[in-house]
Design an enzyme around this catalytic site. Sequence first.
Site, PDB file in Angstrom:
ATOM      1  N   SER A   1      -0.995  10.028  -3.642  1.00  0.00           N
ATOM      2  CA  SER A   1       0.405  10.020  -4.084  1.00  0.00           C
ATOM      3  C   SER A   1       1.185   8.826  -3.553  1.00  0.00           C
ATOM      4  CB  SER A   1       1.093  11.313  -3.620  1.00  0.00           C
ATOM      5  OG  SER A   1       1.182  11.358  -2.206  1.00  0.00           O
ATOM      6  N   LYS A   2       0.510   7.859  -2.946  1.00  0.00           N
ATOM      7  CA  LYS A   2       1.206   6.787  -2.239  1.00  0.00           C
ATOM      8  C   LYS A   2       1.256   5.480  -3.045  1.00  0.00           C
ATOM      9  CE  LYS A   2       1.997   9.443   1.297  1.00  0.00           C
ATOM     10  NZ  LYS A   2       1.267  10.661   0.953  1.00  0.00           N
TER      11      LYS A   2
END
Length: 412
Positions: free
Chosen positions: A207-208
Amino acid sequence: MLKLFAHIGIRQAKNIAKLILGYPVSYPSLGSMTLDKDDVIIARSWLKDRPDWNNNELVSEYEKQFALWNGSKYAFAFMGGRVALSACIHALDLNSGDEVIIPGYTCVVVPNAFQFAGIKPVYSDIELETYGLDASLIEDKITQNTKAVMLHHLYGLVCRDYEQIINIARKHNLKVIEDCAHSTGAEYKGIKVGNYGDAAFYSSEQSKIFTTIQGGIAVTNNDVIAEKMREYYNQAPIPDDIWIDKQLNNVIFNYYAFKHPQRWLLGDIARLKYSRKQLISTTHEEECGIQPVHYGRKMSSPIAAIGINQLKKIDHYNSIRRKNALRWDEWCNEKKYKKPVVIDNSVPVYLRYPVMVEQQKKINTSWASKELGVQAGVWFMSNIHPADRPVNGCPNADKAVKQCINFPGLLK
């Protein structure tokens, strides 16, 4: 498996109905949006060629390239940002019984890393302009046991009180750890965040800002601290072949499930193929504060190969994020919401674009897909997300939990 087939059948029936009616069948994903076909090719190549999985040369190259790009003297690659934080804790000689001041608005893996080392996290409130530590409240939290302050640059913004926090820490002879998990590539005064404190960590979780599915990097510019980081790194095991296999397969799965233009269909096909190999970012054990058996591992060559490829694209995607933020700026102006603050001399990267809205709009975010064609992220649903752990004395953090939504930084 039968249950999965049933869910997919229902979902695809709805998708066909949406296509007939002219409605969108997918929205911009909130994760894995920097994965491309070239990453899939690399993952498949490594799955076919396993003899070099434990060769550390490519990992060293990844660390060298990241350090050069980030402007850091030393970098060490691990299998998670949380593990990179543990390396920072070790490198700074933080010991059982010590206290560290951290934001009362963070991910559960952050306090876990301290607690696994016997260190007490002391929560301090945030400001609501960049969601970073409020410098004016820090000194009240300092005791004779306080040894460090951990600041974070949340959502890809540079925290408002960056310099003040570091100055307070220096005044009290405290170490500074920078949590850059959301902000890889963000800059302050021409220098990338993570280079002002004593040590910093970054995340390449799915999710980064960039992704290797799971992964993290610890950095420092201090020779002595670097030697202690290396000490932690050298004793860390490499993941076993089963885990590496799963992670490479997740690169392929995530591309088709979250990035491919036809992900509404190909994502479900990928789920059927890869469902038994999917990895969970934060396990139930971690939510409960229990250290998983696989915790504390360093990166392997196949994952470093994905990282090197992702690093080539990070500036391009961060530039797109900044352009997309202009859309959310306009939306905030139109709807009379406060925009997140971009402090002077900073360059944000907008992993997500945070906005404080009415509480009901966070409880039910369906309005975002209907009105804006996107899913609204709900980081954080608790002060220590996603765990439901109480944090006292942080009213701004409590307010952000109730009202802060976040729009995707990448829209296609």
